[in-house]
Design an enzyme around this catalytic site. Structure first.
Site, PDB file in Angstrom:
ATOM      1  N   PRO A   1       0.834  -1.210   0.000  1.00  0.00           N
ATOM      2  CA  PRO A   1       0.000   0.000   0.000  1.00  0.00           C
ATOM      3  C   PRO A   1       0.868   1.260   0.000  1.00  0.00           C
ATOM      4  CG  PRO A   1      -0.542  -1.444   1.867  1.00  0.00           C
ATOM      5  CD  PRO A   1       0.566  -2.088   1.121  1.00  0.00           C
ATOM      6  N   GLU A   2       0.437   2.242  -0.782  1.00  0.00           N
ATOM      7  CA  GLU A   2       1.194   3.491  -0.900  1.00  0.00           C
ATOM      8  C   GLU A   2       0.317   4.665  -0.429  1.00  0.00           C
ATOM      9  OE1 GLU A   2       3.029   3.727  -4.819  1.00  0.00           O
ATOM     10  OE2 GLU A   2       3.117   1.550  -4.953  1.00  0.00           O
TER      11      GLU A   2
ATOM     12  N   LYS B   1       3.770   6.160   4.198  1.00  0.00           N
ATOM     13  CA  LYS B   1       2.955   4.952   4.096  1.00  0.00           C
ATOM     14  C   LYS B   1       2.506   4.465   5.467  1.00  0.00           C
ATOM     15  CE  LYS B   1       5.736   3.485   0.134  1.00  0.00           C
ATOM     16  NZ  LYS B   1       6.700   2.485  -0.329  1.00  0.00           N
TER      17      LYS B   1
ATOM     18  N   HIS C   1      -7.643 -15.068  12.576  1.00  0.00           N
ATOM     19  CA  HIS C   1      -7.007 -14.763  11.301  1.00  0.00           C
ATOM     20  C   HIS C   1      -6.207 -13.458  11.377  1.00  0.00           C
ATOM     21  CE1 HIS C   1      -6.724 -15.115   6.903  1.00  0.00           C
ATOM     22  NE2 HIS C   1      -6.733 -13.796   6.915  1.00  0.00           N
TER      23      HIS C   1
ATOM     24  N   ARG D   1       2.434  -9.962   8.485  1.00  0.00           N
ATOM     25  CA  ARG D   1       3.605 -10.810   8.716  1.00  0.00           C
ATOM     26  C   ARG D   1       4.887 -10.001   8.597  1.00  0.00           C
ATOM     27  NH1 ARG D   1      -0.379 -13.787   7.370  1.00  0.00           N
ATOM     28  NH2 ARG D   1      -0.454 -12.870   5.308  1.00  0.00           N
TER      29      ARG D   1
ATOM     30  N   ARG E   1      13.931  -3.150  -9.015  1.00  0.00           N
ATOM     31  CA  ARG E   1      12.477  -3.000  -8.916  1.00  0.00           C
ATOM     32  C   ARG E   1      11.843  -3.188 -10.282  1.00  0.00           C
ATOM     33  NH1 ARG E   1      10.268   0.141  -4.794  1.00  0.00           N
ATOM     34  NH2 ARG E   1      11.741   0.795  -3.193  1.00  0.00           N
TER      35      ARG E   1
END
Ligand SMILES: [Zn+2]
Length: 272
Positions: free
Chosen positions: A2-3, A58, A92, A111, A260
């Site tokens: 996510p940005e 972010k 979860h 994670r 990248r």
């Protein structure tokens, strides 16, 4: 990962829901996600209120009424859910915060990401190298040009460097370069002032469009959320290898720069 648009979308949706709410439940299913012993984390949060939600680059910062902050970085794979019930079983989620009105904030996929409880001073220390927000009023076209021209190397690695401007990553760097019609591997010293200005305006235009469209996250935040993820199919080059360029029809190419992925139109994106 996510940005800026994804995290800003979360901030806008979460602000009215969690601001002023008292934390009445703290579940930690993955102790590695937090930065202190589980009972300390729980004990220090229970009974405190979230005053407001800030976004820095972010990261989301939940300001607490004791002066501390909860700092969230979703990294790769992290996502959020909010409501009286989560979209999946509680087990979860790595962390769950419950509020006095019965709603919960669910932190999923953490994670690699984290949720750290830190003092204001530590947060400022940790984020001191973060560049200005793309919409910081002090970041004028001139200031952007000056920051950029202090760099060597190629454009894309600079655009995704959080010290230049904060919040831009792999996807939006490609989208911004496409909008500005500049090749992502353009050497920065060869960028004309006019091209740097184009990049600046494209940066604000693309990020604004993306946040208005809800960003690209694929999980809705709440059960009735129709905003989040709306921009997912609107990217013009990112992950669109082989598809025709929306501007000139040339197939979009995929390459690699500084380790990248990059996606670009080989015809209408020029060096400089
Ligand atoms: Zn093109």
């Amino acid at each position: 990962m996510p940005e800026w648009p994804e995290m800003e979308n979360y901030r806008r949706l979460l602000s009215p829901r969690v601001s002023g709410q008292k934390i009445t439940r703290v579940v930690v299913n993955r102790p590695k996600t937090i930065n202190e012993p589980e009972d300390t984390f729980q004990g220090e949060l229970l009974g405190h209120r979230i005053l407001f939600v800030e976004r820095r680059g972010k990261q989301l910062l939940f300001h607490l009424d004791d002066g501390n902050r909860l700092v969230l970085h979703l990294m790769l794979g992290g996502w959020l859910a909010y409501g009286t019930e989560g979209p999946k079983a509680d087990s979860h989620f790595q962390v769950i915060l419950g509020f006095e009105d019965g709603d919960n904030l669910y932190f999923g996929g953490l994670r690699l990401g984290y949720l750290h409880r830190l003092s204001a001073k530590t947060v400022n220390e940790e984020l001191k190298n973060l560049g200005p927000d793309p919409f910081d009023p002090r970041l004028t076209p001139e200031a952007f040009r000056t920051r950029l021209s202090a760099r060597r190397g190629k454009l894309k690695p600079a655009m995704t460097d959080q010290r230049l401007v904060s919040g831009i990553g792999n996807c939006y760097a490609d989208e911004i370069c496409f909008d500005a019609q500049i090749h992502p591997e353009t050497p920065i010293p060869s960028l004309e002032a006019e091209a740097a200005d184009r990049l600046y305006h494209s940066m604000r235009k693309v990020l604004e469009e993306a946040v208005e469209g809800g960003g690209y996250m694929d999980h809705p935040l709440t059960a009735d959320d129709t905003i989040t993820g709306g921009f997912d199919d609107q990217c013009r080059v990112y992950d669109r290898k082989g598809e025709p360029c929306v501007r000139c029809g040339t197939p979009i190419e995929k390459g690699e720069t500084a380790g990248r992925k990059m996606f670009f139109c080989p015809h209408c994106q020029r060096m400089g």
